[in-house]
Scaffold this active site. Structure first.
Site, PDB file in Angstrom:
ATOM      1  CD  GLU A 254     -81.248  16.971 -57.044  1.00  0.00           C
ATOM      2  OE1 GLU A 254     -80.913  16.772 -58.094  1.00  0.00           O
ATOM      3  OE2 GLU A 254     -81.049  16.219 -56.398  1.00  0.00           O
TER       4      GLU A 254
ATOM      5  CB  CYS B 163     -81.681  17.797 -44.413  1.00  0.00           C
ATOM      6  SG  CYS B 163     -81.125  16.968 -43.482  1.00  0.00           S
TER       7      CYS B 163
ATOM      8  CB  CYS C   3     -75.852  13.816 -46.264  1.00  0.00           C
ATOM      9  SG  CYS C   3     -76.696  13.785 -46.971  1.00  0.00           S
TER      10      CYS C   3
ATOM     11  N   GLY D 158     -84.134  15.022 -46.980  1.00  0.00           N
ATOM     12  CA  GLY D 158     -84.271  15.320 -45.727  1.00  0.00           C
ATOM     13  C   GLY D 158     -84.443  14.301 -45.770  1.00  0.00           C
TER      14      GLY D 158
ATOM     15  CB  SER E 127     -78.586   6.844 -41.235  1.00  0.00           C
ATOM     16  OG  SER E 127     -79.446   7.327 -42.493  1.00  0.00           O
ATOM     17  CG  LEU E 128     -74.799   2.808 -36.220  1.00  0.00           C
ATOM     18  CD1 LEU E 128     -75.864   3.402 -35.516  1.00  0.00           C
ATOM     19  CD2 LEU E 128     -74.788   0.973 -36.488  1.00  0.00           C
ATOM     20  CG  HIS E 129     -73.911   7.040 -41.415  1.00  0.00           C
ATOM     21  ND1 HIS E 129     -73.738   6.188 -42.323  1.00  0.00           N
ATOM     22  CD2 HIS E 129     -74.540   7.283 -40.857  1.00  0.00           C
ATOM     23  CE1 HIS E 129     -75.122   6.161 -42.858  1.00  0.00           C
ATOM     24  NE2 HIS E 129     -75.285   7.309 -42.522  1.00  0.00           N
TER      25      HIS E 129
ATOM     26  CG  ASN F 265     -72.124   7.796 -53.873  1.00  0.00           C
ATOM     27  OD1 ASN F 265     -71.127   6.575 -54.307  1.00  0.00           O
ATOM     28  ND2 ASN F 265     -73.394   6.888 -53.040  1.00  0.00           N
TER      29      ASN F 265
ATOM     30  CB  CYS G  68     -76.460   6.967 -50.898  1.00  0.00           C
ATOM     31  SG  CYS G  68     -76.287   7.326 -49.012  1.00  0.00           S
TER      32      CYS G  68
END
Length: 399
Positions: free
Chosen positions: A102, A122, A129, A207, A262-264, A347, A390
């Site tokens: 997508e 991925c 995710c 990915g 990307s830390l998070h 999300n 996201c």
């Protein structure tokens, strides 16, 4: 996903895979002058031809040979969904062998950004995710990456012929609202978008770009070529889960692509629970590579931080994150004038036992970071209603 048989056409050279130099070699091998390659390149990326037969400045015999002995793939998405009054458009592409990917086009007042996938599925397995639930199906070829940008360029050209369309004015940094607010009483005003072409690219779709670095970078070079799509390097951003070799390699490249990490999470225990890659490249190693990247390039790095209700969104998490970036907790700090934190309220993904942070928690988290000298904004998501935001892309597969 049901694998499809590979046809003879699927094995033909994909013109989107070729740089201009490679196209020149192909056509000179066919006995054509080199300027024919420039004509084909222009047809692909300026005129946006969807078949060689439409390249009417070429001799008919050459058009027919290109149509018979090469391919353009993927050209047409299987499905396009729209949200946000048509300003967000998600395309679903089926690749040879049946893999689905997508792409998302987002139109704003002053820009048009396309979010591009680099892999089908991925392997990184981040717990929040949707793409990670698929596992890695396969890497995309350079041309399959480029083709997503071509689709977005065609969409922008098609929409440019319509009456002016409304868009949403971007909020101030302190503003944030939920998707429900956006649909009901969004703080927006009708404006006219003056943009008629793709201006920005974010490699933040399905990915991990650095897991397929060579193919991704070849696509970047084709997209950047001023004789074609001509997207500036500073208008492209690549996001990584923290593959340190990729960060170090990007620091040596000549094109100044923007980097988002990307830390998070603010500590190794929590980050390893959310992102398995942290066991391989823990925070000290990741920040060391980021520090070297900043020293080598002088370009700002964005740290992405998805906020999960009760998981990583407490005030103490914000304080620990600020201490980490400032160098007050273990690894040496980063130059704060080159650091930006992008907060992303999670999300929803069906079937995931996670929650989206409440508005007050998001704003508290942001305030704590700012009070400690960390530049921080909250992303206003687009396309939540069509699973285009996201962390929601899953190749049309219900999670």
């Amino acid at each position: 996903m049901t694998a499809l048989p590979v046809t003879n056409r699927d094995t033909l050279p994909n013109l989107y895979d070729l740089s201009l130099a490679e196209m020149e070699r192909l056509l000179t091998d066919w006995g054509q002058p080199t300027y024919r390659a420039r004509q084909v390149f222009r047809q692909l990326y300026v005129n946006l031809a969807d078949t060689p037969l439409a390249m009417t400045d070429l001799p008919l015999a050459l058009r027919e040979r290109l149509a018979n002995e090469t391919r353009l793939a993927p050209v047409t998405p299987e499905q396009v969904q729209t949200a946000d009054n048509g300003l967000t458009r998600k395309a679903l592409f089926r690749l040879p062998n049946g893999a689905l990917v997508e792409s998302v086009l987002m139109i704003y007042l002053d820009r048009a950004t396309v979010c591009v996938s680099t892999q089908a599925g991925c392997a990184m397995g981040c717990v929040f995710c949707a793409t990670g639930t698929l596992g890695l199906l396969r890497n995309l070829s350079p041309g399959e990456i480029v083709a997503q940008v071509v689709w977005a360029a065609r969409e922008m050209r098609r929409l440019a012929g319509r009456p002016p369309r409304p868009t949403m004015r971007q909020p101030e940094d302190d503003a944030w609202w939920s998707p429900d607010d956006l649909e009901n009483d969004a703080p927006s005003v009708p404006e006219v978008s003056s943009v008629s072409h793709v201006t920005n690219i974010v490699f933040m779709g399905m990915g991990e770009p650095f897991a397929t670095y060579d193919r991704w970078w070849r696509a970047v070079e084709i997209i950047h070529d001023p004789r074609g799509l001509n997207i500036g390097a500073r208008s492209m951003t690549v996001s990584t889960v923290g593959l340190v070799p990729g960060i170090r390699r990007l620091a040596t490249e000549t094109l100044p692509i923007n980097l988002a990490v990307s830390l998070h999470a603010p500590d190794d225990d929590l980050r390893s629970a959310l992102m398995p890659i942290n066991r391989r490249y823990p925070l000290a190693v990741l920040l060391d590579a980021t520090r070297d990247y900043l020293a080598a390039t002088g370009r700002r790095v964005s740290f992405e931080y998805v906020l999960l209700q009760g998981k990583n969104d407490e005030p103490e998490h914000a304080a620990k994150l600020a201490a980490l970036l400032r160098g007050e907790a273990g690894p040496a700090g980063l130059p704060l004038h080159l650091v930006h934190v992008n907060l992303i309220p999670w999300n929803p993904v069906p079937g995931m036992p996670l929650g989206r942070s409440e508005r007050r928690r998001v704003l508290t988290f942001q305030r704590i970071l700012r009070e400690r000298g960390i530049a921080c904004t909250v992303r206003v998501e687009r396309g939540v209603a069509i699973a285009a935001a996201c962390g929601q892309l899953a190749g049309g597969v219900a999670c």
